[in-house]
Design an enzyme around this catalytic site. Structure first.
Site, PDB file in Angstrom:
ATOM      1  N   HIS A  33       0.529 -24.161  -5.487  1.00  0.00           N
ATOM      2  CA  HIS A  33       0.703 -25.618  -5.601  1.00  0.00           C
ATOM      3  C   HIS A  33       1.785 -25.952  -6.637  1.00  0.00           C
ATOM      4  CE1 HIS A  33      -3.613 -25.323  -4.221  1.00  0.00           C
ATOM      5  NE2 HIS A  33      -3.134 -26.157  -3.345  1.00  0.00           N
ATOM      6  N   MET A 181      -1.942 -16.552  -2.307  1.00  0.00           N
ATOM      7  CA  MET A 181      -2.742 -17.432  -3.170  1.00  0.00           C
ATOM      8  C   MET A 181      -3.397 -18.514  -2.329  1.00  0.00           C
ATOM      9  SD  MET A 181      -0.642 -17.766  -6.668  1.00  0.00           S
ATOM     10  CE  MET A 181      -0.115 -16.292  -7.528  1.00  0.00           C
TER      11      MET A 181
END
Ligand code: PAF
Length: 281
Positions: A33, A181
């Site tokens: 992110h 991830m």
């Protein structure tokens, strides 16, 4: 960094802005992110990150209730990444009335690959993303390539609804052992976590074989699925597709993608690897 929980506050803060960059998230943020925020910063300002666990995109029996809500830690990461505004609404703010108007993604995209195992998921994603686009009115929005099918759904929605928004695609960020991830990696037990990079390794083996000229795609994907099943995974699919359309690879394909979704225990993991093909297959 400012944090807003209501659409009215957000709208007031963004009034007059024409270059906003949006990073939609469901929170429980990781370096993937953060890399999207960094990408967004290169293409727009202010950068708005939304944090909203969208009930519309979870099916019965999925992890909506248990999805980690970690707003304070997420805000620390966003502030460190240089995000300007966090929009963290609750469900009544996003859905003040029952959402009876929804985006219907074409069956060919909505019910294939992940959609075949998560009915309604992509309609839920597209609906909330369209709402976020309307609330934020960004010039660009960043999505991760790890959710490859989601990225294509959003791109197609933007194209077909003529939305004046540029879609940025961020590369998948990986742990040192190759595991993509994901907010859901935290569900893995220590022994599952140790086995989790096998999904990426199987996709890499397919990619290497295709690059070396192997055209027996079904056999390659079948072998990868079998390896995972033998190692205790429950495989939803392993597939090789055209990266631009997600349709089967054919003579016109220039860029392919090997995609997989499989469960380790209760955790469903997805991953993909793009394969540039110099010549038509
Ligand atoms: O990728 C996600 O985290 C979600 O699907 C998104 C795009 C934020 C929509 O809820």
């Amino acid at each position: 960094m400012r944090i807003f929980h209501t659409a009215a506050e957000l709208r007031a803060a963004l009034a007059g802005e024409t270059g906003t960059a949006l990073v939609p998230t469901m929170g429980n943020l990781h370096a993937g992110h953060v890399s999207l925020v960094e990408l967004a910063k290169q293409h727009g300002s202010p950068v708005v990150a939304s944090i909203f666990v969208n009930p519309l995109q979870f099916g019965a029996g999925e992890d909506f209730e248990h999805y980690p809500r970690t707003l304070a830690a997420d805000c620390d990461k966003l502030a460190a990444a240089g995000c300007d505004i966090v929009f963290a609404p609750d469900a009544t703010e996003v859905y003040p009335v029952p959402q009876t108007f929804t985006v219907q993604v074409a069956d060919s995209l909505a019910n294939d690959l992940c959609g075949a195992f998560r009915p309604g998921h992509f309609n839920g994603v597209a609906t909330v993303v369209l709402k976020l686009f309307n609330l934020v009115q960004p010039r660009v929005a960043a999505f991760g390539k790890k959710d490859f099918q989601q990225l294509l759904v959003i791109r197609e929605m933007v194209r077909q609804f003529n939305l004046p928004i540029g879609i940025l695609a961020g590369d998948t960020q990986r742990e040192a052992d190759g595991l993509a991830m994901s907010s859901r990696n935290g569900y893995l037990s220590p022994s599952e976590r140790a086995r989790a990079p096998a999904l990426q390794r199987e996709l890499a083996a397919i990619a290497a074989a295709v690059r070396a000229g192997d055209r027996e795609y079904e056999a390659l994907c079948g072998a990868a699925a079998r390896h995972l099943e033998m190692a205790g995974w429950d495989v939803d699919y392993i597939a090789l597709r055209d990266a631009a359309s997600l349709r089967p690879v054919d003579a016109a394909t220039r860029r392919a993608v090997a995609l997989g979704a499989a469960r380790l225990g209760k955790t469903r993991l997805i991953d993909n690897l793009e394969i540039a093909l110099g010549n038509p297959l």
